[in-house]
Design an enzyme around this catalytic site. Structure first.
Site, mmCIF file in Angstrom:
data_model
loop_
_atom_site.group_PDB
_atom_site.id
_atom_site.type_symbol
_atom_site.label_atom_id
_atom_site.label_comp_id
_atom_site.label_asym_id
_atom_site.label_seq_id
_atom_site.Cartn_x
_atom_site.Cartn_y
_atom_site.Cartn_z
ATOM 1 N N HIS A 1 0.833 -1.202 0.000
ATOM 2 C CA HIS A 1 0.000 0.000 0.000
ATOM 3 C C HIS A 1 0.868 1.253 0.000
ATOM 4 O O HIS A 1 0.695 2.154 -0.833
ATOM 5 C CB HIS A 1 -0.919 -0.012 1.233
ATOM 6 C CG HIS A 1 -1.764 1.215 1.374
ATOM 7 N ND1 HIS A 1 -3.078 1.267 0.958
ATOM 8 C CD2 HIS A 1 -1.489 2.447 1.880
ATOM 9 C CE1 HIS A 1 -3.574 2.468 1.202
ATOM 10 N NE2 HIS A 1 -2.618 3.210 1.768
ATOM 11 N N GLU A 2 1.791 1.338 0.951
ATOM 12 C CA GLU A 2 2.618 2.531 1.047
ATOM 13 C C GLU A 2 3.552 2.661 -0.156
ATOM 14 O O GLU A 2 3.880 3.775 -0.575
ATOM 15 C CB GLU A 2 3.410 2.529 2.352
ATOM 16 C CG GLU A 2 2.546 2.569 3.609
ATOM 17 C CD GLU A 2 1.575 3.734 3.646
ATOM 18 O OE1 GLU A 2 1.842 4.775 2.988
ATOM 19 O OE2 GLU A 2 0.532 3.630 4.318
ATOM 20 N N HIS B 1 1.729 4.443 -2.816
ATOM 21 C CA HIS B 1 1.841 5.897 -2.626
ATOM 22 C C HIS B 1 3.197 6.400 -3.119
ATOM 23 O O HIS B 1 3.298 7.449 -3.761
ATOM 24 C CB HIS B 1 1.714 6.238 -1.138
ATOM 25 C CG HIS B 1 0.305 6.304 -0.629
ATOM 26 N ND1 HIS B 1 -0.682 7.033 -1.248
ATOM 27 C CD2 HIS B 1 -0.262 5.759 0.483
ATOM 28 C CE1 HIS B 1 -1.807 6.924 -0.549
ATOM 29 N NE2 HIS B 1 -1.579 6.160 0.501
ATOM 30 N N HIS C 1 3.373 6.764 -6.737
ATOM 31 C CA HIS C 1 2.601 7.945 -7.144
ATOM 32 C C HIS C 1 3.480 9.198 -7.053
ATOM 33 O O HIS C 1 3.385 10.101 -7.893
ATOM 34 C CB HIS C 1 1.379 8.077 -6.233
ATOM 35 C CG HIS C 1 0.291 8.948 -6.775
ATOM 36 N ND1 HIS C 1 -0.848 9.247 -6.053
ATOM 37 C CD2 HIS C 1 0.147 9.601 -7.947
ATOM 38 C CE1 HIS C 1 -1.622 10.018 -6.763
ATOM 39 N NE2 HIS C 1 -1.043 10.261 -7.921
#
Length: 678
Positions: free
Chosen positions: A469-470, A473, A476
């Site tokens: 998940h991180e 990010h 991104h």
């Protein structure tokens, strides 16, 4: 001082990284003071420009102003999250209101707003590309949403509220950190019945690091607590630890956050009314994908009923285990994880402790990098010659398939004293092209248990998902390819910003990834196919519990902010909301208000915790785009994803960006299927 303070000079380190070894805590006050003055001078020069406003002399100039302040703040705010000390916290308490006062003065600067407003009025006559047109719109509306059109007493009151909120939110975060840091759950060997060896090893290391009187100790880090609650056969100890965990931020005394919450809510509602909104939720959702509160509430309500049914079915199955074992008690919240693991083992032959043997942190990092290479043609090379802010931190240079520099990535994976709990992505520098190409410096922060000398760091299923998940990010931020700094990376609405991170989770437990990277830490053997099949079969396990636990927090956040008045008693208000939605007595919301840092340690997710669910709709539907091709690394789908999402920052409306990737608006049916509710 400018020449002596390493925070203020131009960094000559590789990739212009912060020279961490030269930076001392006592240098931050002077650095902030100088950087604030420089930013003020830049804004003064912008507004004093006698030429008529143009995009270049107003918007470009505004975007380029404050670079020194960003440089100082980039280091400071990362360190307050990862390596907080009392000295740093004292500076934070001092500097936070000063920074708010500074940025509020900019947002309320009438001459500056007049220049922006004039450009916005003439926007149809300007020759702007897509990114410039969106930036102008967001800049103008940003000024309006931060009080630029207020006059007189309302203008002054807005500035007071902004500063008061910053002070209260900083105090909330520091109280929470103190509760998490100061608490130690000390244990004897006999207290660890049922606990896996890697959890024991981590508890022994914590006891050694903290010099405790007993040989084992746990902190209130989520990974520590959830592992113990899932494995310990001692119901009394599970209950004691659970009570301490959910009481963070509401222990009587100087760290009690309940009075702060009442003040924060009241000030947020007053601010919203000053700006012409009925409630803070109306104000907060205006620039999001949801647009207005009813859309967000409709999505939460759509999931609440099936999630409740799922949780009740799961409770009945767990209670049956309790009864069969002769337990003379109704299942309670501290029991859930322990009996859920028993049910998982019996139903799917999956044991979390056994699974952890295959989830070595090092291999899971490799897996995350591998997926980024397959999807986006990225390479990650560890660089031991680059400066780091703590010995545990790893630095990687990220390049593309042609060897071109993309970003610097820092991985900060292990829990330690002074580090805020949870996991997050941040950055020391963002990406921009305006004024010269600048590539990002991104960091992922986790709180995994540190390996012992004879045992690697092993992750739970949940922790594997957190890592991916991180890293979503981080991608991104690293892949950002925009001109303007305020549009880069994760600078998107909250109900879109979680889409790239939650989408990336889908690759973590795919058979194609597990077969390659899930290897036993002792034997090196690959995870058996039968175990992979059982993981896939169990993908809907405990989804009722997980969804209710999350939605309870999201609903409390939303309903607290979607009301014209602020409650004085946060505990009573929380109970009233949960009673109104029929929250099960055998569960506790994922984040109770006194330790709900997402919404009270800052405004970013206030009235916006629903964003994870909104983004989950996007990620379920978005991953289906890959599945429909028959290849989870399909090059064309990955290209559309990169161009329209990961690289695009906020240069277009997120609804438009998603449709450009997917070819249509998102379909909520995919979310119901993902959770097993349809």
């Amino acid at each position: 001082m400018t020449g002596q303070n390493p925070l203020l000079i131009e960094w000559t380190t590789p990739f212009a990284l912060p020279p961490f070894t030269q930076i001392r805590t006592d240098q931050f006050p002077a650095a902030f003071d100088q950087a604030l003055r420089e930013h003020e001078q830049e804004i003064a020069a912008l507004t004093a420009n006698p030429d008529a406003p143009t995009f270049a002399n107003t918007i470009d100039a505004l975007e380029l102003a404050g670079q020194k302040l960003n440089q100082v703040g980039g280091v400071f705010w990362n360190l307050t999250g990862t390596d907080s000390t009392e000295e740093l916290r004292a500076i934070e308490r001092e500097i936070s209101p000063l920074l708010t006062r500074h940025y509020t003065a900019i947002s309320l600067n009438p001459d500056l707003f007049a220049r922006v407003a004039e450009l916005y009025r003439r926007r149809e006559t300007l020759t702007l590309d897509e990114e410039q047109a969106r930036l102008l719109e967001l800049t103008y509306k940003g000024f309006v949403r931060t009080g630029a059109q207020l006059q007189g007493a309302a203008r002054a009151r807005y500035a007071e509220i902004a500063e008061q909120l910053t002070t209260l939110e900083t105090e909330f975060a520091q109280n929470l950190l103190a509760d998490e840091t100061d608490f130690l759950f000390e244990l004897e060997e006999t207290d660890l019945a049922g606990v896996a060896e890697d959890v024991k090893a981590a508890a022994a290391q914590t006891a050694k690091d903290r010099n405790t009187t007993k040989p084992y100790a746990l902190t209130l880090q989520r990974s520590n607590v959830e592992a113990f609650l899932s494995q310990s056969s001692r119901r009394d100890l599970r209950e004691d630890l659970f009570k301490a965990w959910i009481a963070r931020g509401e222990n009587p005394g100087k760290t009690d956050n309940r009075p702060l919450i009442a003040q924060i809510l009241a000030l947020r509602q007053e601010k919203a009314r000053l700006l012409g909104y009925e409630t803070f939720a109306d104000y907060k959702l205006e620039p999001t994908m949801a647009r207005e509160p009813r859309a967000a509430m409709a999505l939460m309500e759509q999931l609440w009923a099936p999630a409740l049914r799922g949780a009740e079915d799961e409770r009945a199955a767990l209670q049956q285990i309790v009864d069969e074992e002769g337990g003379n008690f109704p299942l309670a919240a501290p029991d859930w994880r322990y009996y859920a693991e028993k049910l998982r083992r019996s139903r799917y032959a999956l044991d979390q402790a056994e699974l952890a043997n295959y989830f070595q942190l090092e291999r899971m990092i490799e897996a995350a990098f591998h997926c980024a290479e397959k999807l986006f043609d990225l390479r990650f090379q560890q660089r031991r010659d680059l400066p780091v802010y703590h010995p545990d931190v790893r630095a990687y240079e990220v390049t593309d398939g042609q060897g071109r520099h993309v970003a610097i990535f820092y991985g900060d994976y292990f829990a330690r004293a002074g580090k805020r709990s949870g996991a997050w992505m941040s950055g020391f520098r963002g990406q921009r092209k305006l004024g010269g190409e600048e590539r990002p410096v991104i960091v992922n922060v986790m709180n995994f248990s540190k390996p012992s000398p004879d045992r690697p760091s092993l992750l739970s299923l949940t922790e594997v998902m957190t890592l991916f998940h991180e890293f979503g990010h981080a991608l991104h931020g690293m892949l950002s390819d925009v001109v303007y700094p305020s549009m880069s990376g994760t600078s998107t609405p909250t109900d879109f910003v979680e889409f790239p991170s939650q989408l990336y989770e889908h690759w973590a437990l795919r058979p194609e990834v597990l077969q390659k990277f899930a290897t036993h830490h002792e034997t090196g053997a690959a995870m058996p196919q039968a175990m992979i099949d059982r993981i896939v079969a169990a993908r809907h396990f405990n989804q009722g519990f997980g969804t209710v636990e999350f939605l309870a927090s999201a609903l409390v956040d939303f309903k607290l902010h979607w009301r014209p008045d602020a409650p004085e008693d946060i505990g009573a208000a929380e109970t009233e909301i949960l009673t109104g939605v029929a929250m099960p007595a055998f569960m506790v919301m994922r984040h109770r208000s006194p330790h709900f840092g997402h919404i009270f340690a800052g405004e970013g997710y206030a009235a916006g915790y629903y964003s994870y669910l909104w983004s989950e709709t996007l990620d379920a539907d978005g991953f289906a785009a890959f599945e429909e091709t028959g290849d989870i690394f399909d090059p064309e789908t990955a290209r559309r994803l990169r161009d329209n999402v990961y690289a695009a920052g906020n240069r277009r409306d997120p609804n438009v960006a998603y449709a450009a990737f997917r070819g249509r608006a998102p379909d909520t049916a995919a979310l119901l299927r993902k959770k097993g509710f349809a």
